[in-house]
Design a protein around this motif. Structure first.
Motif, PDB file in Angstrom:
ATOM      1  N   LEU A  71       3.504  -1.750  -2.759  1.00 25.69           N
ATOM      2  CA  LEU A  71       4.862  -1.576  -2.270  1.00 25.69           C
ATOM      3  C   LEU A  71       5.814  -0.952  -3.289  1.00 25.69           C
ATOM      4  N   THR A  72       5.333  -0.659  -4.502  1.00 24.75           N
ATOM      5  CA  THR A  72       6.150   0.143  -5.409  1.00 24.75           C
ATOM      6  C   THR A  72       6.072   1.618  -5.041  1.00 24.75           C
ATOM      7  N   ASP A  73       5.200   1.953  -4.098  1.00 25.03           N
ATOM      8  CA  ASP A  73       5.112   3.305  -3.551  1.00 25.03           C
ATOM      9  C   ASP A  73       6.039   3.370  -2.337  1.00 25.03           C
ATOM     10  N   PRO A  74       7.034   4.240  -2.352  1.00 18.67           N
ATOM     11  CA  PRO A  74       7.974   4.305  -1.231  1.00 18.67           C
ATOM     12  C   PRO A  74       7.311   4.609   0.121  1.00 18.67           C
ATOM     13  N   GLN A  75       6.111   5.177   0.113  1.00 17.16           N
ATOM     14  CA  GLN A  75       5.400   5.482   1.361  1.00 17.16           C
ATOM     15  C   GLN A  75       4.600   4.294   1.894  1.00 17.16           C
ATOM     16  N   ALA A  76       4.477   3.234   1.117  1.00 16.71           N
ATOM     17  CA  ALA A  76       3.619   2.105   1.507  1.00 16.71           C
ATOM     18  C   ALA A  76       4.032   1.439   2.819  1.00 16.71           C
ATOM     19  N   PRO A  77       5.310   1.184   3.080  1.00 17.78           N
ATOM     20  CA  PRO A  77       5.638   0.564   4.376  1.00 17.78           C
ATOM     21  C   PRO A  77       5.154   1.390   5.572  1.00 17.78           C
TER      22      PRO A  77
END
Length: 132
Positions: A71-77
């Motif tokens: 979730l530190t990746d902005p695309q993860a959600p």
């Protein structure tokens, strides 16, 4: 009974940060209540989450799925949303429990760590809530 559950309607809960701490505690309580689960954790906790998923399914007779994303990746959600959507499961309950801890004084830590904290604790929570 776990919050959001009724006796007559089958439910599925998506729990972020389910591999430990309060996320794992929520997973256990929802499984005890007969709620099917989609459990999330970061990729480096896959073995822990897989074991928890198996244990809850075996002990409580619920269906479980796991989703791995950082979730530190902005695309993860959006990645999580797409994976869950592909399962054709109606998610009735979202429990945002993913967390981020670091013990360095604010001024002594680098900005990348603070940015990761904000992505997990603020942006991902808002984005997941919006998506689901």
């Amino acid at each position: 009974m776990a919050p959001g559950l009724t006796q007559s309607v089958p439910r599925t809960a998506l729990i972020t940060g389910a591999s430990s701490g309060i996320g794992a505690a929520f997973a256990l309580e929802y499984a005890r209540a007969g709620c099917n689960l989609i459990l999330h954790a970061p990729p480096w906790e896959e073995a822990i989450l897989t074991e928890l998923s198996r244990t809850l399914a075996d002990r409580h007779g619920v269906t479980t799925h796991t989703v791995m994303a950082d979730l530190t990746d902005p695309q993860a959600p959006m990645q999580i949303f797409k994976e869950v959507s592909a399962l054709n499961i109606d998610v009735n309950i979202l429990v945002n429990c993913a967390g981020f801890v670091h013990y360095v004084p604010f001024q002594e830590d680098d900005w990348a760590r603070h940015e990761g904290f904000l992505l997990v604790m603020v942006q991902a929570v808002c984005h997941m809530t919006h998506l689901f």
